[in-house]
Each structure stands twice: as C-alpha cells, then as structure tokens.
Design a protein around this motif. Structure first.
Motif, mmCIF file in Angstrom:
data_model
loop_
_atom_site.group_PDB
_atom_site.id
_atom_site.type_symbol
_atom_site.label_atom_id
_atom_site.label_comp_id
_atom_site.label_asym_id
_atom_site.label_seq_id
_atom_site.Cartn_x
_atom_site.Cartn_y
_atom_site.Cartn_z
ATOM 1 N N TYR A 285 0.761 -1.112 0.012
ATOM 2 C CA TYR A 285 0.040 0.144 0.087
ATOM 3 C C TYR A 285 0.793 1.207 0.026
ATOM 4 O O TYR A 285 0.599 2.150 -0.609
ATOM 5 N N ALA A 286 2.011 1.145 0.610
ATOM 6 C CA ALA A 286 2.433 2.490 1.016
ATOM 7 C C ALA A 286 3.293 3.045 -0.112
ATOM 8 O O ALA A 286 3.722 2.535 -1.134
ATOM 9 N N THR A 287 3.103 4.387 -0.355
ATOM 10 C CA THR A 287 3.791 5.330 -1.476
ATOM 11 C C THR A 287 5.139 5.246 -1.102
ATOM 12 O O THR A 287 5.760 4.662 -0.162
ATOM 13 N N ARG A 288 5.974 5.355 -2.074
ATOM 14 C CA ARG A 288 7.404 5.483 -2.025
ATOM 15 C C ARG A 288 8.061 6.258 -0.837
ATOM 16 O O ARG A 288 8.849 5.845 -0.352
ATOM 17 N N LYS A 289 7.205 7.471 -0.584
ATOM 18 C CA LYS A 289 7.571 8.363 0.410
ATOM 19 C C LYS A 289 7.532 7.777 1.613
ATOM 20 O O LYS A 289 8.448 7.964 2.406
ATOM 21 N N ARG A 291 7.016 4.670 2.507
ATOM 22 C CA ARG A 291 8.254 3.587 2.710
ATOM 23 C C ARG A 291 9.606 4.093 2.986
ATOM 24 O O ARG A 291 10.202 3.438 3.906
#
Lengths: 486, 450
Positions: A285-289, A291
C-alpha cells in the motif's frame, strides 16, 4: 621479556627481512629486474612470511599451553592436607597465582629483593601483611607449602617465558635466514608466497568451525560433568527449581522452560501480527515516500541493543502494567512479569518479523498480483488469498527465526521477567527463563564443582539445541519453498 | 441438445449499475478500508513503541548530564592536616578522609554567620552531610597534590549528595524527605537558601563521563569513565581480530574455495553461528578463555575475544556480499592481462569491495558495543574503580563495559542510579548513532553500482 615485546621483535625481524629480501633479489640480478622470476616485492614477502608466521604460531601456542603445563606441575605440589575445610584445590591454586603476582609486584616496587624472596618463609614472616602493603590483599594467612608453590610457580613461569622468547626469536631469525638463502633469480617467489597466503586464508576460515567446536565441546563436557553429580532424569522432568548452595537442591528445567516458552509466546503474539501487517502495508500500500521514512524508522528498533529494551521494561513498561492493569484487575503486584518481558521483547521482534516478511512478500511475482486484480479482486483480497498463501513458507520461517531469537534473548528477561521459577498461567506473575538462570548461576564467585553452577551448562546446552533446531527448521522451510515462483 | 441446459425461466438479471454501488461491493470496499487501517495501526504502534522507548530513556536519563554542585570556601586547617607543621607528605597522607569532613562542617559554620543562610535545628555538622561523601576524598587528593596550600582558604566545588541533587531534579520532595533517613527537610530548605545565595548551582556534569563507578551510597559520584575505556579497549580487540580474520575467511570462501562438502559445512556453520544466542558465547568465553586458558576475569581481552567470535559471522556475511557485488568482468580483465588469481583478488577485487567491507565492519562493531549478556558471564559485572592501564597491559586489567555498567546500576537500590543508568544508555546510543552514521556516509559516498 613480555609476550607483547617478543611479538613486536618478531614483527621487526620480519619487516627487516622483507627489505633485505627485496634488495637481495635485485642485487642477485644486478638490478636487471627482467631476469627475476617474480617481482622483487614477492621475494621480500617470502622472507616476511617465513620469519613471522611460524614464530607467531609457536608464540601463541606457547602462551596457550604454558599456564596449563605450569598448573599441572604446581597442583601436584599441594598436598590434600593443605586444602582447608570448605575450600577446594581450585581455590588454593587461585591463591597461589595471587601470591605469585603479589611477589612480582613486591619485587617491582622494591619492597622485596630476589635474595630476600629466596629466604622468605611463611613460618617466620608475615607474608600476608607484606603483600598487603604492596596492594595485593589476601583472604587468609599464607601457609608454607602454598608459599613454596607460589615461588615455584613464579620461577617456572619466568623460566618458560624467557625460554619462549629465545625459541620464538631464534625461530624467526632462522626462518628469515633460510628464506633469504633461497633467493635466486629463478626462485619462484610469487608462487611460494601465494601458497602461503592461501594457507593463511584457509586457516582464517576455520575459525568459525573452531568456534562451533569450542561451544559444543565446552557445553557437552561440563554438562556431562553435571550429570555425574545430578541425575539427568531429575533435571529433565522435575517440576521444581530450587537451588541451594548448601546442597540438596532441586534443579528441574521444566519451570524454566515454561517461563521461556510463555514469555516467547507473548512476544510472538505481539510481534507477529504487527510485524506482518507492517510488512504488508509497506510492500502493498505505502507510497514510495512513506516507505522511505517508515522502513528505516522501524529498522532503528532492530539496531537498539537489548540492554536498552531491558531498561525500558524495568523502568517504564513494568510499572505501567502493574499500576494500570495488574493491580486494578487484582492479578498481581509485581512490576516484573511475563507480560512486561513479553511485550518489550515483542517490540524488539517487530522489525525482525517485518523485514523478513517484507523480503518474502516482495519475492512474490507481480504477475500473480496482476492476475488477481484482473479477476476483479480488491487489494486486500489479493493479499489475503494470493500473496499470503504464496509467501506462507517464508513467513513461517521468519516466525520460527523470531521464536529462536525470543528464546535465546537474555537482557530483557533478566531485567523484565523476574527471578522466581514457577509454573503459573497468570501472565502478570513474575516468572523466570532459562537464560535468566544461566546468568544468575554463573555470575559472581562461582566454583566449578557444584551442581548448582554446572547446571548452567546443561541449561546452555538445552538452549543451544532448541535455538539451533528452530534455525535449521526455519532455513529448511525457507530454502525448500523459496524458488517455487521463480 | 440446447433444451438440456435451458431449463426454466431465464435468470433474473442482476441489478447492478456502474453508478450505484451495491451491497456486496460496499462490504468488500469496507473490508478493504479496514485492512488498510490495520496496516496503518500496526505501523503507528511500531513507531509509537520506538518513540516511547527513546522518549522514556531520554526523559529519565537526560538529567544525569546535569549535576548539583555546592561551592564552599574551606580553610585547610594546619592543626588538623599537618599537626607538627613539618609539611612532610607522609605525615599528611596519614590523615584519612574522615579527618577532612570536619573542615567542611567548619566552613558551613562560617556560612551560617550570614543572616540569610541557616535553618533552625540544622547544625553545621548535619549541613555538611549535604555534600557528597566524595567531597572529603576530593579535598584529600587536592591537599596531597598541593601540600603548600595548607593554612590557606581554598574554594572547592563539591558534588552535592545524591538526595540534594535529586531535590533539584524533582526526584526528592519535601514529603519524601520526611520519610527518608538520608535527608531532612531542613537540609532541603538550606539547599534552597544556598541556591538563592549562589553557592549551590546545577551545571553540566563532566564527571559523569570521566569518573569511575561510585559505590552503592554515592550515586552522585558514579561515572562512566572506566566503562567507556573498557568498551573502547574491547572494540580495539574486536576490530584487530575480526577485520583480518573475517576478510581472509570471506576471500577464501568467496574466491578460492572449491565447491565441496567441506566448504558447505563451513558455510552452514557460519550462518548457524550468526543465530546462536549471545549468552552461549558467554558460556564459551567462561569455560574456554577463563577456565581453560587461565585469562583473567573481567578483562577487556576476554570480552574482546568473546565479542570477536560473535561479530565474525556478521562481518563474514557482509564481506562476502560486497565481494560478490564486484562484477566478474573485473576479475576476468585482471586475469586476462596476466595477473595471478591472488593478484586479481588483492589488487582489484578487494579495493573495490573495501567500502562495503568497512560499512559491514562498523555495523558489526556497533552490534558488539551494545552486547551485554556474554559479558555478564565473564565477570564484567565486578565493581571496578581503577582505570585500566594503557594497552597492551591494560587489556588484561579489570574493567567495566558500557552496557554492563547500565545493568549494574539498575541492580542498585538508590533510585538515583536509575537516572545514571538511563544516562549511560544515552551515551551508548550516541556512540551507536555515530557509528551507524559513519557507516551510512561511507556507503553513500563510496558505494559503486555496477
């Protein structure tokens, strides 16, 4: 001559040998480097290795064996009658060593000369006061036979030390001279020195094996010793743990094993769901940022030493649980409890579970996700019905590794779980674990003849076997199913 | 044939619309949102745990870096310290710390001449108890170093006793002082007066980093000096042993070892060794290094050896990974221009892998620095007041270690030690942070992607 100085001398000889060897090879061909088989540096290297390696190996071997040899000689000098009631040969030997160091100090500070020492007798002068005056305190009066033993100990050590210095330095010089004499233009110096270096590399890679052998040997040896003093059946099946240093103690492992498993269970119940959900969220789910911020933050937890968690359990979590849960619910009044240790250990295991599961989940091929989405599944349905089943073996492996970590963890339980060995179900009760008891039986002044001390080795062996078993099982599961989707 | 399947009336068409969301989709979407929320909750719990952990340590420990001092002008009375006036050092050394304590009481008497200072019912002798028991010892050391100062009035900056210090840090209150036999409310009132007057102040506590451990009833004088030095010595031993052995072992396993069962055993062995509980290494150290080889207890050399064996697998794994990351084309190129296998490795592969090896080594050292359990077993818990000598002899002297010092302090009764223990953790964490930061910087700066 001290051992450190001998080693320095050997290194100095070897370094000098390097330069002499190099210039010798050059002068052998009158500076025409093309006539040499190898580069001049390799000729120097052969001299360096021949001068340093055998000499240093002998020096280390000597340092290891010398105390053992001296002890065995001296031990024979002490008659059984010299061993006081309640004492042991080991304690008398410790006294001998202490007196010998004391005499060295006395001579070094000038309180005693070598001649006076030769005439020194315990019956005539107060050796204890003499040694006390140079800062070496002794517990009891010195007996004549012990003093004689100490003097012999000192002499033998000194003689062997100088013998070592002479032999090692001669060996080093001999090696240097021998390899210098071999230097000729067609001497295959590079091959020789590379073979020697390779031998050193092989030697280094056996250190790991030696460590394992050392661990197993020391555990097995002392455990066998323990089982000669205490029946193995009682150790494995007795339900009470009650060591008495006066003898007649009950040393059953079951209460400790129960405490260990209970604490680990609480820790895993806390860590596995959280760790797993963190891993799923971060990889699915997490966006790159997000994460890039959350993942390192959680991995900080893995880098914090366990003593910090122990202190956290002791001063924060323990009192908190006691004041807000255990006491209002009437479940206990102890701040150290299974719950305290379990929760804090759970926090420690979160990054462990999450990073291992993260790897496993990321290894599931994207095609499987795409297939699932194509059939109309939502993201969470994909995770639950496709990704988790595919990653299950890896996740089981991660949980087993975490369990092995939890069982072997020491500082958190020493500071958070308590010291009372009991079989109880109440998680707010203080209980104890195998590792706590290893620490408490082996710290402080220990005597290696009583079952109360030796039991720690049997406990250590049990711990080693259990954690090794879990690790091997985990690696087996991970390895067996790892390549399924590749 | 079609009759067989076409039985009965045609099925009612599903009432689905792309615009209106039906019941089932709503349920599925709700489940989706819930699952997402679980993930967020898990992350929040993990982050809160981290914040709670660090926060509680900082909260408890930061006060350890500030300490209450009382400045006193003490008249070094020759009648007490140097009875015959000969200035003979040996005679002066005969006066024990007990002989110095009355001098402090005297200077309190002097202070009480000031109308603003003094509490009814508090004698100068009792007031002198506000100064740490370390105070007279400090004075004695000063006098022995400067015997010519006898007869002068010297201003000393004494440590306040643990309870007075606790009063200014909020650990001790007037209520708790009533029940405490180590401190009285009058002393606390006097402490307030002294603060107002300026001779009592709280300032940075350098002693916490430089002093040796203090005894059970002198928490104010306990410091980390010996522990930091001991840990430093151990790290030197670990570095000097693991780096060469670990790198040599990895080079052999990665570059030279033939694929056979012996190599397999070594590899399995190393990965299993990495998972052995640390306390087992302590048992190993105790039985091999201390009992069998006769090395001294609580010595940094033994701690260093045990930690070396523990860190070795970490370093071998890191080194092998960075050796593996160097592309084979480098080796092939070196071999192609006539280098031997050994030259290819030592002249080309190893330098290229060096940043990775260094990073792995620093992280391994950081792990070793925080390790506690094995050190408990090899006698590092002993109470050590003496600083170890300079290396190499110092490696064999008794010393403490940072994490073990923390454990030691938590085992003591006086609550002032909790503050010290948390403070020591802060010091430990600062070291770890610095080491990890160096590792990250090295990686960022020198890491090469092929």
């Amino acid at each position: 001559m001290s051992a450190g100085l001998v080693i320095l001398v050997v290194i100095a000889i070897a370094t000098a040998g390097f330069f002499i060897g190099r210039s010798r090879s050059l002068s052998a061909v009158n500076g025409n480097i093309r006539q040499l088989h190898s580069l001049p540096g390799y000729y120097g290297q052969t001299v360096f290795l021949a001068a340093a390696v055998p000499a240093l190996l002998v020096a280390f071997g000597w340092l290891l064996l010398q105390p053992i040899l001296v002890e065995s000689q001296i031990t024979n000098m002490i008659a059984p009658s010299d061993i006081a009631e309640g004492s042991s040969r080991g304690l008398v030997m410790a006294d001998v060593r202490r007196i010998a160091t004391g005499l060295d100090v006395a001579i070094a500070t000038g309180a005693l000369t070598e001649d006076q020492l030769g005439a020194l007798s315990a019956d005539q002068s107060d050796v204890r006061a003499l040694l006390g005056s140079v800062g070496v305190a002794l517990a009891s009066e010195v007996k004549e036979s012990v003093l004689v033993a100490s003097k012999t100990y000192r002499e033998m050590t000194a003689t062997l030390r100088s013998a070592m210095a002479i032999i090692v330095i001669l060996l080093s010089l001999g090696g240097a001279v021998f390899s210098l004499s071999r230097i000729k233009p067609d001497f295959r110096a590079r091959n020789v020195s590379e073979t020697a270096v390779k031998a050193l590399l092989i030697l280094s890679s056996t250190v790991a094996i030696l460590t394992t052998i050392g661990i197993i040997a020391s555990l097995l040896f002392e455990t066998a010793h323990f089982f000669r003093l205490y029946p193995a059946k009682d150790f494995l099946f007795s339900l009470t743990w009650n060591p008495q240093f006066t003898g007649g103690s009950d040393l059953g492992i079951l209460p400790l094993l129960w405490g260990t498993l209970y604490v680990s269970f609480v820790a895993l119940v806390f860590a596995v769901p959280i760790g797993l959900l963190v891993a799923i969220y971060l990889s699915e789910y997490a966006t790159r940022k997000v994460r890039s911020i959350v993942k390192p933050a959680i991995e900080i937890l893995a880098g914090i030493p366990t003593i910090v968690y122990g202190l956290f359990a002791l001063i924060t979590v323990g009192p908190l649980l006691r004041d807000y849960f255990a006491q209002p619910l009437g479940l206990g009044t102890s701040s150290s409890s299974v719950m305290t240790a379990g929760i804090v250990m759970g926090i420690m295991l979160i990054p462990f579970v999450s990073s291992l599961s993260d790897d496993v989940i990321n290894a599931v091929p994207q095609a499987m996700r795409d297939g699932s989405y194509g059939l109309g599944a939502t993201q969470s349905e994909t995770v639950k019905q496709v990704i988790l089943p595919a990653a299950l073996p890896g996740i089981v492996g991660a949980v087993l590794l975490a369990a092995s970590r939890a069982i072997g963890e020491t500082m958190i339980v020493v500071m958070g779980a308590g010291a009372a060995a009991k079989l109880d179900l109440n998680p707010f009760e203080a209980m104890t674990t195998i590792t706590v008891k290893i620490v408490s039986q082996l710290t402080g002044d220990t005597e290696f003849a009583s079952p109360e001390t030796l039991v720690a080795f049997a406990l250590g062996l049990s711990l080693f076997v259990v954690t090794l078993g879990l690790n091997v099982l985990a690696l087996y599961i991970v390895r067996k199913y790892r390549e399924q989707y590749e | 044939m079609t009759d067989a399947t076409n039985n009965g009336a045609p099925k009612k068409a599903l009432k689905t619309s792309l615009i209106a969301v039906d019941e089932r989709t709503k349920r599925r979407n709700a489940a989706e949102a819930r699952f997402r929320a679980y993930g967020v909750v898990a992350i929040v719990i993990a982050i809160l745990a981290l914040i709670g952990l660090v926060g509680s340590i900082l909260n408890n420990g930061s006060s350890a870096f500030r300490q209450t001092f009382i400045t006193m002008d003490v008249y070094l009375d020759p009648a007490k310290l140097d009875k015959d006036g000969s200035g003979n050092l040996e005679k002066i050394a005969k006066v024990s710390t007990f002989g110095y304590a009355p001098l402090i009481a005297k200077s309190f008497e002097k202070k009480f001449e000031d109308p603003n200072v003094g509490v009814e019912g508090l004698s100068a002798k009792k007031a002198a108890k506000m100064i740490s028991k370390e105070g007279p010892a400090e004075m004695r050391r000063f006098v022995l170093a400067n015997p010519e100062m006898i007869g002068e009035t010297v201003s000393f900056k004494f440590l306040a006793s643990g309870r007075i210090d606790g009063y200014f840090k909020g650990r001790v209150t007037m209520e708790s002082a009533k029940l405490d036999k180590n401190v009285s409310t009058e002393q606390l009132m006097l402490a307030d007066q002294l603060k107002a007057e300026g001779s009592l102040q709280t300032s940075f506590n350098m002693g916490f980093l430089t002093r040796a451990d203090g005894s059970e009833n002198r928490p104010e004088a306990a410091g980390l000096g010996v522990a930091i030095l001991g840990s430093f010595y151990m790290m030197i031993v670990v570095l000097c042993l693991t780096l060469p052995i670990g790198v040599a072992a990895s080079i052999y396993l990665e570059e030279f070892a033939p694929k056979n069962w012996i190599t397999d055993i070594v590899e399995v062995n190393i990965s299993n060794l990495a998972a052995v509980p640390s306390i087992v290494f302590g048992i190993l150290g105790l039985s091999i290094f201390i009992n069998f080889m006769g090395l001294p207890q609580s010595a940094p050399i033994v701690g260093g050896l045990v930690l070396t064996l523990m860190t070795l697998p970490t370093i071998i794994i890191a080194t092998r990974a960075s050796l593996k990351a160097v592309p084979p084309s480098i080796r092939d190129a070196a071999l192609g221009v006539g280098a031997s296998k050994m030259q290819a490795v030592f002249h080309h592969v190893l330098p290229l892998a060096a940043p990775g090896i260094l990073t792995g080594t620093i992280i391994g050292l950081a792990q070793a620095l925080g390790e506690t359990a094995p050190l408990l077993l090899i006698g590092m818990v002993a109470f050590v007041r003496e600083f170890p000598a300079a290396p190499p002899e110092g490696f064999f002297d008794p010393a403490a270690a940072l994490p073990v010092q923390v454990y030691n302090w938590t085992q003591r009764a006086d609550p002032a030690f909790v503050e010290r223990a948390s403070g020591a953790i802060i010091v430990l964490l600062v070291f770890l942070l610095a080491m990890n930061a160096i590792a990250i910087v090295l990686r960022r700066r020198f890491e090469r992607r092929w």
